[in-house]
Scaffold this active site. Structure first.
Site: not given
Length: 309
Positions: A40, A42, A45, A47, A154
């Site tokens: 992932g 964004g 940063g 993952v 979130d």
């Protein structure tokens, strides 16, 4: 949890951050881990999936660029995730935080079966049994977070990781927005479906002291997506016609103008949504209200199947 207990949690987190900063390992990723693939990315940063070079253990590595990441924010996210990781439906941490020349990073349990968004079929959602399994586990995780005096802030399918077929085990991840209850937030326009309507009062310059009802709202929106395969609206603003029709339903009980997506829901599921998505925070939640409806069908097509037996 009373306000004194919330202060105790805040102090504990601050102590954890100080200790982590004092013992922050300095290393380069390639020296200890083999990068397999990106999971992932964004503005925060990225993952990546890595394996330990000696032991072969698969891990998820979150890397945040030093150029755009405050050290305190990194320490906070890492420590709050570590603080909550004892719960079976919250991602497990390896207790490894480090800095390289260009990044801050920490390692946590890898979800090899991706996240909840990957299995939601547009216009269909996910099987009702799987949605109910998700509900039970996410309620447990959110209640655990709330019992610690924290608000997750979130809730969305991208932050629900899958560990098993058909949602047999799901876990919350990403605690960068998690804050102690009572923290004042600047208000923003309801630019995403998960934003609770009280956060859209931008005329309130003092902001809003947050509580668990924000998570309850986002959780209701998530369940709507799981059941129908649609968002109920794009923005939580009266200018959004779908949200405006929802306001009319909540205030008058009239379903006449609700979008056709709501027609997929049974009466019991509509009652659940009315509770989780109450317009007034004082009338909303807790998230455990969803558990009252687990024994009833949520989708009209499933109700028809049961009637035909």
């Amino acid at each position: 949890m009373n306000q004194n207990s919330v202060h105790e949690v805040v102090e504990l987190l601050q102590d954890m951050m100080v200790l982590t900063a004092q013992n922050l390992t300095r290393m380069e990723v390639a020296d200890h881990y083999r990068v397999i693939k990106e999971l992932g990315k964004g503005k925060y940063g990225k993952v990546t999936l890595v394996t330990h070079r000696q032991r072969g253990t698969p891990m998820a590595l979150k890397l945040l660029p030093k150029s755009s990441t405050d050290l305190r924010n990194f320490l906070y996210e890492y420590c709050i995730a570590l603080f909550l990781s004892a719960h079976p439906n919250i991602i497990s941490m390896f207790g490894i935080a480090f800095e390289s020349v260009d990044h801050y990073g920490f390692l946590y349990e890898a979800a090899l079966q991706s996240d909840l968004i990957s299995i939601i079929k547009p216009r269909e959602g996910i099987p009702e049994e799987a949605a109910k399994l998700c509900t039970k586990q996410l309620v447990s995780a959110l209640e655990f977070i709330h019992s610690r005096g924290l608000v997750y802030r979130d809730v969305k399918p991208e932050n629900v990781l899958l560990f098993g077929q058909d949602c047999q085990c799901v876990k919350l991840t990403d605690f960068g927005l998690t804050r102690p209850r009572g923290t004042r937030l600047k208000l923003v326009s309801g630019v995403i479906p998960y934003t609770a309507p009280e956060l859209s009062d931008t005329a309130n310059k003092e902001g809003l002291p947050i509580d668990a009802t924000l998570d309850c709202w986002a959780f209701g929106v998530l369940l709507f997506c799981l059941i129908t395969g649609y968002f109920p609206w794009e923005k939580t603003l009266p200018s959004d016609p779908f949200f405006d029709d929802f306001i009319v339903w909540q205030e008058t009980g009239s379903t006449e103008d609700l979008s056709r997506h709501w027609r997929k829901l049974t009466i019991e599921a509509m009652d659940m949504m009315k509770e989780l998505l109450a317009l007034k925070p004082s009338e909303r939640g807790p998230v455990s209200k969803a558990l009252r409806h687990l024994d009833h069908p949520w989708r009209v097509d499933n109700w028809k199947i049961i009637e035909g037996l």
